[in-house]
Design a protein around this motif. Structure first.
Motif, PDB file in Angstrom:
ATOM      1  N   LEU A  81      50.928  34.778  35.512  1.00  0.00           N
ATOM      2  CA  LEU A  81      52.082  35.002  36.384  1.00  0.00           C
ATOM      3  C   LEU A  81      53.149  33.924  36.176  1.00  0.00           C
ATOM      4  CD1 LEU A  81      53.516  36.485  38.668  1.00  0.00           C
ATOM      5  CD2 LEU A  81      52.187  35.101  40.302  1.00  0.00           C
ATOM      6  N   SER A  85      56.806  34.773  34.669  1.00  0.00           N
ATOM      7  CA  SER A  85      57.965  34.510  35.536  1.00  0.00           C
ATOM      8  C   SER A  85      59.019  33.676  34.815  1.00  0.00           C
ATOM      9  CB  SER A  85      57.504  33.792  36.811  1.00  0.00           C
ATOM     10  OG  SER A  85      56.592  34.590  37.541  1.00  0.00           O
ATOM     11  N   PHE A 110      52.209  39.856  38.893  1.00  0.00           N
ATOM     12  CA  PHE A 110      52.236  39.553  40.324  1.00  0.00           C
ATOM     13  C   PHE A 110      51.106  40.302  41.046  1.00  0.00           C
ATOM     14  CE2 PHE A 110      53.722  39.567  44.660  1.00  0.00           C
ATOM     15  CZ  PHE A 110      54.431  38.382  44.793  1.00  0.00           C
ATOM     16  N   TYR A 111      50.932  41.576  40.728  1.00  0.00           N
ATOM     17  CA  TYR A 111      49.851  42.387  41.322  1.00  0.00           C
ATOM     18  C   TYR A 111      48.487  41.824  40.978  1.00  0.00           C
ATOM     19  CZ  TYR A 111      46.236  45.956  40.742  1.00  0.00           C
ATOM     20  OH  TYR A 111      45.045  46.624  40.714  1.00  0.00           O
ATOM     21  N   VAL A 113      47.486  38.789  40.351  1.00  0.00           N
ATOM     22  CA  VAL A 113      47.114  37.607  41.133  1.00  0.00           C
ATOM     23  C   VAL A 113      46.566  38.031  42.489  1.00  0.00           C
ATOM     24  CG1 VAL A 113      48.027  35.575  42.312  1.00  0.00           C
ATOM     25  CG2 VAL A 113      48.695  36.063  39.959  1.00  0.00           C
ATOM     26  N   GLY A 114      47.193  38.995  43.137  1.00  0.00           N
ATOM     27  CA  GLY A 114      46.694  39.463  44.426  1.00  0.00           C
ATOM     28  C   GLY A 114      45.380  40.191  44.320  1.00  0.00           C
ATOM     29  N   ARG A 124      47.840  33.298  47.342  1.00  0.00           N
ATOM     30  CA  ARG A 124      48.952  33.438  48.276  1.00  0.00           C
ATOM     31  C   ARG A 124      50.117  32.525  47.904  1.00  0.00           C
ATOM     32  NH1 ARG A 124      46.234  32.848  52.323  1.00  0.00           N
ATOM     33  NH2 ARG A 124      46.478  30.632  52.773  1.00  0.00           N
ATOM     34  N   ARG A 127      52.038  33.399  44.602  1.00  0.00           N
ATOM     35  CA  ARG A 127      52.986  34.507  44.745  1.00  0.00           C
ATOM     36  C   ARG A 127      54.205  34.088  45.573  1.00  0.00           C
ATOM     37  NH1 ARG A 127      49.117  39.191  46.875  1.00  0.00           N
ATOM     38  NH2 ARG A 127      48.179  37.374  47.888  1.00  0.00           N
ATOM     39  N   PHE A 178      58.863  43.186  45.386  1.00  0.00           N
ATOM     40  CA  PHE A 178      57.806  42.195  45.606  1.00  0.00           C
ATOM     41  C   PHE A 178      56.892  42.585  46.771  1.00  0.00           C
ATOM     42  CE2 PHE A 178      60.819  39.512  43.219  1.00  0.00           C
ATOM     43  CZ  PHE A 178      59.946  39.025  42.261  1.00  0.00           C
ATOM     44  N   TRP A 182      52.931  42.851  46.254  1.00  0.00           N
ATOM     45  CA  TRP A 182      52.027  42.073  47.134  1.00  0.00           C
ATOM     46  C   TRP A 182      51.038  42.995  47.835  1.00  0.00           C
ATOM     47  CZ3 TRP A 182      52.971  36.662  48.741  1.00  0.00           C
ATOM     48  CH2 TRP A 182      52.028  36.218  49.669  1.00  0.00           C
TER      49      TRP A 182
END
Length: 428
Positions: A81, A85, A110-111, A113-114, A124, A127, A178, A182
């Protein structure tokens, strides 16, 4: 599976499997291929739409730099990520023609990491940091647009100033972008945790069922051993009494001594046969029974079982066929237990109104048959239930056979055939 704690909120998702890693590589290659196609198409439009832009070769390199980290996104989600970025911002600053591939790469990183980062605190804040970084980049970009000379938008008919509308559109699009990334990432994490919980619970249930089944079988074998203990003890006692009588009568009354020794021989054969059957079935070491011995039930006590079934509302008929004769106490006990278990199932599971108990004295066997007019399979426990296990083991002790199943028309039938050895027998 992951590491389990008493608190499932501390669950850690396991590392990606080789199959998942291969899929990540395919996703990265597919994203790069689509990105290259889009770059060719976008650059084919030329300066008409985008004005000055880096060379196509440089744009290819930026697309590769965005897509390559996706090949290890599940192994190193936070690092991927961060890299994506930074490359995203630099690529946008260089004004590469295609915005779709960078947007896809950033969304997927991003997805991930969650969905995959084991440490939820790190997930958390990583992100949040990216959101702050992108918000700063968006702010800088909008300031640059505002500071540029405004063209004359003669055709603008909306209620907002065109530049205000541009700012609002960018803010709304990024917030939605985003927020969805998330939300979907967290949903994937929770879904994986629920799946792990279900698998863990299913495994615990399976082990519990195996333990219960094993415990029930052991308990039934203990009961068999306890019941046959009384029979064997009786035989040994008879042998001791008869042997003592033979010793005392050997000189004075040889005929009486011969009769006593013959009784000892027959009793010993019966006891050895029952012990052989018992040892063939029981394979576990059984603890000594500290309970007080109780009278061993037999065929004479069947009337009590029939009375209990009638008291439960079942119309029970009883028939004896053949010439009744004494049978070994172990055989009589097993026959009694088979009838007892069969009638218990009739009362508890069958939903029957009538039952029929038949005792047949055949030439070389004692046959017990219990039938009812109940629901057949629907009225019985699943195959391999504890009741059937107990009946089969009791019959197996004596080398007999047990048949249990639904009748052709209606109801259920249990039939046990217990071999009766030839020659004189002890009374039941």
């Amino acid at each position: 599976m992951g590491t389990f704690e008493s608190d499932w909120s501390r669950w850690r998702r396991p590392r990606p499997t080789p199959a998942e890693q291969r899929r990540d590589v395919l996703v990265a290659v597919g994203a790069l291929a689509c990105g290259l196609v889009l770059l060719v198409l976008v650059n084919s439009v030329g300066a008409f739409a985008f004005g000055s832009a880096p060379s196509l070769a440089e744009q290819f390199l930026w697309a590769a730099a965005l897509c390559a980290p996706l090949a290890v996104r599940r192994r190193f989600p936070v690092a991927v990520l961060m890299v994506v970025s930074v490359v995203f911002i630099v690529a946008q600053a260089r004004h590469i023609g295609d915005n779709n591939t960078p947007g896809f790469a950033l969304f997927l990183a991003f997805y991930t990491v969650g969905a995959r980062q084991p440490n939820r605190t790190v997930a958390r804040w990583a992100r949040i940091g990216v959101i702050v970084l992108m918000a700063g980049w968006l702010g800088v970009s909008l300031v640059e647009v505002i500071l540029e000379p405004r063209p004359d938008f003669e055709d603008a008919a909306g209620p907002f100033d065109p530049f205000v509308a541009l700012i609002l559109v960018n803010i709304v699009v990024n917030v939605v972008y985003f927020f969805i990334a998330w939300l979907v990432g967290n949903m994937a994490w929770l879904s994986a945790r629920r799946q792990a919980q279900l698998e863990h619970q299913a495994d615990e249930l399976r082990r519990s069922q195996e333990q219960n089944t094993h415990g029930a079988i052991v308990a039934e074998r203990l009961r068999i051993a306890r019941d046959l203990h009384d029979v064997v003890a009786h035989h040994v006692s008879v042998m001791g009494v008869q042997a003592g009588a033979a010793r005392r009568a050997l000189d004075k009354n040889p005929e009486l001594a011969r009769t006593a020794l013959q009784t000892v021989e027959e009793t010993a054969r019966t006891a050895i046969g029952e012990l052989r059957g018992l040892l063939g079935v029981l394979r576990a070491e059984l603890a000594e029974d500290a309970e007080q011995p109780t009278p061993t039930p037999g065929l004479d006590q069947l009337s009590e079982l029939l009375s209990s079934a009638r008291a439960a509302g079942i119309e029970v008929t009883h028939g004896v066929y053949g010439d009744p004769r004494p049978v070994p106490e172990g055989v009589a006990l097993s026959a009694y237990r088979v009838v007892q278990e069969a009638l218990t199932n009739v009362v508890k599971h069958a939903g029957a109104r009538t039952a029929d108990v038949r005792v047949r004295y055949l030439d070389s066997a004692l046959e017990i048959e219990v039938t009812d007019d109940g629901r057949g399979h629907a009225g019985r426990p699943e195959r391999g239930g504890f009741g059937l296990v107990g009946m089969r083991e009791r019959v197996a002790v004596h080398g007999g056979e047990l048949e249990a199943g639904p009748r052709r028309d209606a109801g259920y039938r249990v039939r046990a055939s217990l071999p009766v050895p030839a020659g004189p027998r002890e009374n039941s």
